[in-house]
Design a protein around this motif. Structure first.
Motif, mmCIF file in Angstrom:
data_model
loop_
_atom_site.group_PDB
_atom_site.id
_atom_site.type_symbol
_atom_site.label_atom_id
_atom_site.label_comp_id
_atom_site.label_asym_id
_atom_site.label_seq_id
_atom_site.Cartn_x
_atom_site.Cartn_y
_atom_site.Cartn_z
ATOM 1 N N ARG B 14 0.826 -1.201 0.000
ATOM 2 C CA ARG B 14 0.000 0.000 0.000
ATOM 3 C C ARG B 14 0.870 1.265 0.000
ATOM 4 N N ASP B 18 0.679 4.056 -2.837
ATOM 5 C CA ASP B 18 0.393 5.461 -2.536
ATOM 6 C C ASP B 18 1.472 6.378 -3.097
ATOM 7 N N GLN B 19 2.718 5.992 -2.903
ATOM 8 C CA GLN B 19 3.807 6.857 -3.367
ATOM 9 C C GLN B 19 3.828 6.978 -4.886
ATOM 10 N N ASP B 22 0.877 9.188 -5.868
ATOM 11 C CA ASP B 22 1.166 10.584 -5.543
ATOM 12 C C ASP B 22 2.111 11.210 -6.570
ATOM 13 N N LEU B 40 -8.853 2.207 -1.828
ATOM 14 C CA LEU B 40 -7.778 2.638 -2.729
ATOM 15 C C LEU B 40 -8.361 3.247 -4.000
ATOM 16 N N LYS B 43 -9.955 6.695 -3.256
ATOM 17 C CA LYS B 43 -8.935 7.697 -2.964
ATOM 18 C C LYS B 43 -8.197 8.145 -4.233
ATOM 19 N N SER B 44 -7.932 7.210 -5.125
ATOM 20 C CA SER B 44 -7.091 7.535 -6.287
ATOM 21 C C SER B 44 -7.882 8.151 -7.438
ATOM 22 N N CYS B 48 -5.788 4.512 -10.188
ATOM 23 C CA CYS B 48 -5.434 3.186 -9.685
ATOM 24 C C CYS B 48 -6.469 2.170 -10.147
ATOM 25 N N GLU B 199 6.373 3.280 4.914
ATOM 26 C CA GLU B 199 6.589 4.386 3.956
ATOM 27 C C GLU B 199 8.074 4.538 3.636
#
Lengths: 245, 253
Positions: B14, B18-19, B22, B40, B43-44, B48, B199
């Motif tokens: 995940r 996310d990275q 972004d 996911l 959010k994207s 995604c 992360e």
């Protein structure tokens, strides 16, 4: 061979209808040990096939690993073995070619036979190994360091190597766990994996010598042994003393 | 850039997803966790693509391969993994079969299949997430360790043949990460602050992949673990037994 043996041991050998497994079974049986040999073939007459009353054969097809582990556990009960002194998990299969050409079925097959099955068999016989403070010997391969032409095969052997390394620590004081990595040996393994060896085969270790070397490493209770050419040669005159495996 | 990530809905996967999102990349996120995949996708807002797949199931993998048939990936991260910790002989055989299917069979079938199906863009990178256990052993998770060693050696084996077809291979050996997955399988007194944040680990992996690095040992003490693991493998696994196996009070699978 009329050599005197102090104690006859219980030995399980998988993949014993051919190659190293077959020769190992005969070698141990000839010294008076009781051997249960496994394979995926249906044999009509064990005695004719192995030529020794000390070898009992059971069918355990490792492409069905749970059934194979169960068959072995049931055989132990049938033969009234309350302990196993030595289990040599030798059965394996291979495929050779470009890794992008290995089909999902081929990948699955090798992982199942070479890794999942020995894991489940080790689990199934654990109580019997503990009962004798016995020895679990995995047969790996020098491909364990990686091989472009047998990528999945090499991976399964590396898997066994890692399994042994961690399990040895876990089973300290319960049973000894070792792995022996033979190099290319003059068995039918390569032909079965679809590899034409040709003249190179001359340089492969003769099966009999590899068997001697494996027996020596088993006796010495090595943690991990790579069957180099030197080790092979120096094993030729090594043999068991009284009471040794 | 187009990326495929397995086990993308939680933890390290995940964080990588996310990275990448972004940074404006397109991600094909594979997971079996429906709720997390939904989150996911929401959010994207479309960048995604979520793919629901159970990597323990060969049919599900084949469906996934069909779904991505016409995509050319610049990055593939074979990250999905599970574990099984406890006494080897007490864990059910079915748990081992699932563990081997997800951690080993699935990434091999996907790696080979993506190459075969010509899914990899020129100069693309394929990343295999192994484990630091490759260096130090893992008593208490011997079958997990087996799958991660197997994966490491597979990556090493295919590096040259894949390179010839324009695909780089990175093998990653992450040390302990602070994820739910890791906590579930660890001894209860294991300290969370000794684990790297997912992360941070994700950042290191994506950087290594973009540079085409062959190997990445990452996490607290990973360098030392690699060094001593090669120098004195048996001593390291003995130590691992003391810090992990001897402290496990239950089996988790």
């Amino acid at each position: 061979m009329a050599r005197r043996i102090l104690k006859s041991r219980n030995i399980l050998i998988t993949g014993a209808t051919d190659g190293l497994g077959f020769e190992l079974a005969k070698a141990y049986a000839s010294r008076g040990h009781r051997v249960v040999a496994t394979g995926r073939q249906l044999l009509t007459n064990d005695l004719d096939f192995f030529g020794s009353p000390n070898i009992a054969y059971i069918r355990a097809d490792q492409s069905e690993p749970e059934a194979a582990a169960r068959a072995i556990a049931q055989a132990m009960e049938k033969f009234e073995w309350e302990s196993i002194d030595l289990a040599i998990l030798n059965a394996a299969t291979g495929w050779t070619g470009h890794p992008a050409e290995e089909t999902p079925e081929e990948i699955q097959r090798q992982i199942t036979i070479n890794l999942t099955a020995p894991v489940l068999i080790a689990k199934a016989i654990a109580p019997l190994l503990f009962a004798a403070q016995g020895q679990l010997t995995m047969i790996g391969s020098t491909a364990v360091k990686g091989q472009a032409q047998f990528a999945t095969y090499a991976a399964t052997k590396a898997g066994l190597d890692g399994f042994v390394r961690s399990l040895r620590e876990e089973w300290r004081n319960k049973a000894h766990v070792q792995i022996i990595h033979p190099g290319p040996t003059r068995t039918k393994m390569h032909a079965k994996a679809g590899l034409k060896t040709g003249m190179v085969r001359m340089f492969f270790m003769p099966t009999k010598r590899a068997v001697k070397a494996i027996q020596r490493s088993i006796r010495n209770r090595d943690n991990k042994r790579i069957l180099s050419r030197t080790y092979g040669w120096s094993s030729v005159f090594s043999s068991a003393k009284e009471g040794e495996l | 850039m187009k990326a495929l990530i397995t086990g993308a809905a939680n933890g390290l996967g995940r964080a990588m997803t996310d990275q990448l999102l972004d940074a404006g990349h397109e991600v094909w996120a594979v997971d079996r966790d429906t709720d997390a995949l939904d989150a996911l996708a929401i959010k994207s807002r479309g960048s995604c693509r979520v793919i629901l797949a159970d990597l323990a199931n060969p049919n599900s993998i084949q469906r996934l391969m069909r779904d991505v048939k016409d995509v050319k990936f610049d990055l593939v991260v074979l990250n999905a993994g599970i574990s099984a910790t406890g006494r080897f002989e007490e864990i059910p055989g079915a748990a081992y079969q699932k563990l081997i299917a997800i951690n080993l069979t699935a990434p091999l079938v996907l790696a080979s299949g993506l190459m075969h199906q010509d899914n990899m863009a020129p100069k693309s990178q394929m990343v295999f997430i192994s484990s630091l256990s490759h260096a130090v052993g893992y008593p208490g998770a011997s079958v997990y360790a087996a799958t991660k060693d197997a994966l490491a050696i597979y990556a090493k084996s295919v590096r040259k043949p894949f390179k010839k077809r324009g695909v780089g291979v990175t093998a990653v050996f992450p040390g302990p990460i602070r994820t739910e997955h890791a906590e579930r399988y660890s001894p209860k007194d294991a300290k969370a602050n000794k684990r790297m944040l997912p992360e941070d680990m994700a950042k290191l992996i994506l950087k290594a992949a973009s540079k085409g690095k062959k190997e990445l040992y990452a996490g607290k003490g990973a360098g030392a673990a690699k060094f001593f693991g090669k120098l004195a493998p048996n001593m390291m696994s003995k130590m691992m037994r003391k810090v992990i196996f001897d402290k496990l009070d239950s089996n988790t699978y």
